[in-house]
Design an enzyme around this catalytic site. Structure first.
Site, PDB file in Angstrom:
ATOM      1  N   TYR A  53       0.831  -1.199   0.000  1.00 24.00           N
ATOM      2  CA  TYR A  53       0.000   0.000   0.000  1.00 24.00           C
ATOM      3  C   TYR A  53       0.866   1.250   0.000  1.00 24.00           C
ATOM      4  O   TYR A  53       1.820   1.367   0.772  1.00 24.00           O
ATOM      5  CB  TYR A  53      -0.929   0.008   1.218  1.00 24.00           C
ATOM      6  N   SER A 209     -13.353  -2.988  -0.449  1.00 23.52           N
ATOM      7  CA  SER A 209     -14.155  -2.167  -1.369  1.00 23.52           C
ATOM      8  C   SER A 209     -15.647  -2.343  -1.113  1.00 23.52           C
ATOM      9  O   SER A 209     -16.431  -2.608  -2.040  1.00 23.52           O
ATOM     10  CB  SER A 209     -13.826  -2.496  -2.828  1.00 23.52           C
ATOM     11  N   LEU A 211     -17.944  -0.280  -0.659  1.00 22.67           N
ATOM     12  CA  LEU A 211     -18.797   0.687  -1.354  1.00 22.67           C
ATOM     13  C   LEU A 211     -18.642   0.588  -2.866  1.00 22.67           C
ATOM     14  O   LEU A 211     -19.051   1.487  -3.610  1.00 22.67           O
ATOM     15  CB  LEU A 211     -18.484   2.119  -0.885  1.00 22.67           C
ATOM     16  N   GLY A 213     -16.071   0.825  -4.778  1.00 17.64           N
ATOM     17  CA  GLY A 213     -15.191   1.805  -5.398  1.00 17.64           C
ATOM     18  C   GLY A 213     -15.806   3.179  -5.532  1.00 17.64           C
ATOM     19  O   GLY A 213     -15.196   4.079  -6.121  1.00 17.64           O
ATOM     20  N   PHE A 217     -22.246   6.282  -6.597  1.00 17.10           N
ATOM     21  CA  PHE A 217     -22.686   7.654  -6.308  1.00 17.10           C
ATOM     22  C   PHE A 217     -22.762   8.541  -7.551  1.00 17.10           C
ATOM     23  O   PHE A 217     -23.555   9.477  -7.581  1.00 17.10           O
ATOM     24  CB  PHE A 217     -21.744   8.294  -5.291  1.00 17.10           C
TER      25      PHE A 217
END
Length: 298
Positions: A53, A209, A211, A213, A217
């Site tokens: 990361y 993930s 949501l 990605g 929305f």
């Protein structure tokens, strides 16, 4: 905060703080400490990491910003990290590859302990299935780390049931968790044996993930449009927001799912926490499933 029991010695918070975007979010020094303290105050005590990361930087940021500034927090949290992904350039390689050899696992674990500023991690996950892995060698590395006290529990990430079964057959210690992509946009892991396997092993899942990605929305593809309409209608009925409903959709599943938030904004982490108090009906859960898949339940 609801907790999920891993075994007799390990509990994780059902909302876990994902630290993948720490570098991109400028989480240095006091900013990272404030984030961690606010998460813990909300009951979010599990922090999810991986060496890769931030291009091998996020674990160090966590150490410098959190552990070194407030060492007492280590005893209030569970640290999760992973092993087995090698980014381009690390070893002179041109491409990303997976490496679950004993040497690589031990090398990455030693680096993670130093980078995180801790003597042990609560959970070490094999990050991706490595098609070139020798399972006997991988298992030996993982069991050795547990024996040495550097790893308390072993898990996997992105593994299918047959891959878990294969690796477990070589291990002395149990695989206690599987981290998979699960969301209203990614529903296939509810139907391909992943949740069945988790039930059989009496182990929970961690959802990365959760949501989807974020495309729900604002995305204009048909799946996002359908989901946005359905989620907003259900959110209005519960007097809350779409993201809360998306988390609640995962939490209602009896397999026991811990959601890994992908944000470094505690206000957004709070949405996941609020979702623990939302109880969706069967009708609402299936309406969301139908909106995701684009066809009615047969």
């Amino acid at each position: 905060m609801k907790q999920i029991k891993i075994n007799e010695t390990c509990m994780i918070s059902q909302v876990a703080a994902g630290c993948m975007r720490a570098a991109d979010s400028g989480m240095e020094g006091d900013a990272f400490l404030k984030f961690a303290e606010e998460c813990i105050d909300m009951g979010v005590t599990t922090f999810d990491h991986a060496p890769v990361y931030g291009g091998y930087t996020c674990e160090k940021l966590f150490r410098d910003g959190v552990i070194r500034k407030n060492p007492a927090l280590r005893n209030k949290m569970q640290l999760v990290t992973k092993t087995g992904i090698v980014l381009p350039g690390k070893n002179g390689n041109k491409t990303i590859y997976y490496d679950s050899s004993k040497a690589e696992i031990k090398r990455e674990m030693e680096a993670s302990l130093q980078n995180l500023g801790t003597d042990y991690v609560d959970l070490l996950l094999v990050h991706r299935p490595d098609p070139l892995a020798n399972p006997e060698e991988t298992a030996d590395a993982l069991d050795t780390l547990v024996k040495e006290g550097k790893v308390l529990n072993i898990g996997v990430s992105n593994f299918m049931p047959s891959q878990i079964e294969m690796l477990q057959s070589y291990l002395k210690n149990p695989i206690v968790i599987n981290q998979m992509e699960l969301s209203v946009k990614t529903t296939e892991n509810f139907f391909n044996g992943v949740t069945d396997d988790a039930f059989t092993r009496r182990m929970p899942l961690m959802a990365w993930s959760p949501l989807g990605g974020g495309s729900v929305f604002a995305g204009e593809e048909q799946q996002s449009v359908r989901l946005r309409s359905t989620l907003q209608e259900i959110a209005d009925a519960h007097h809350t927001s779409m993201d809360v409903i998306m988390y609640a959709w995962l939490f209602v599943h009896p397999v026991r799912i811990a959601a890994i938030t992908g944000t470094m904004n505690t206000a957004r982490v709070k949405s996941a926490v609020e979702a623990l108090d939302i109880q969706l009906s069967y009708d609402e859960w299936y309406l969301i499933l139908e909106a995701s898949r684009g066809y009615n339940v047969p």
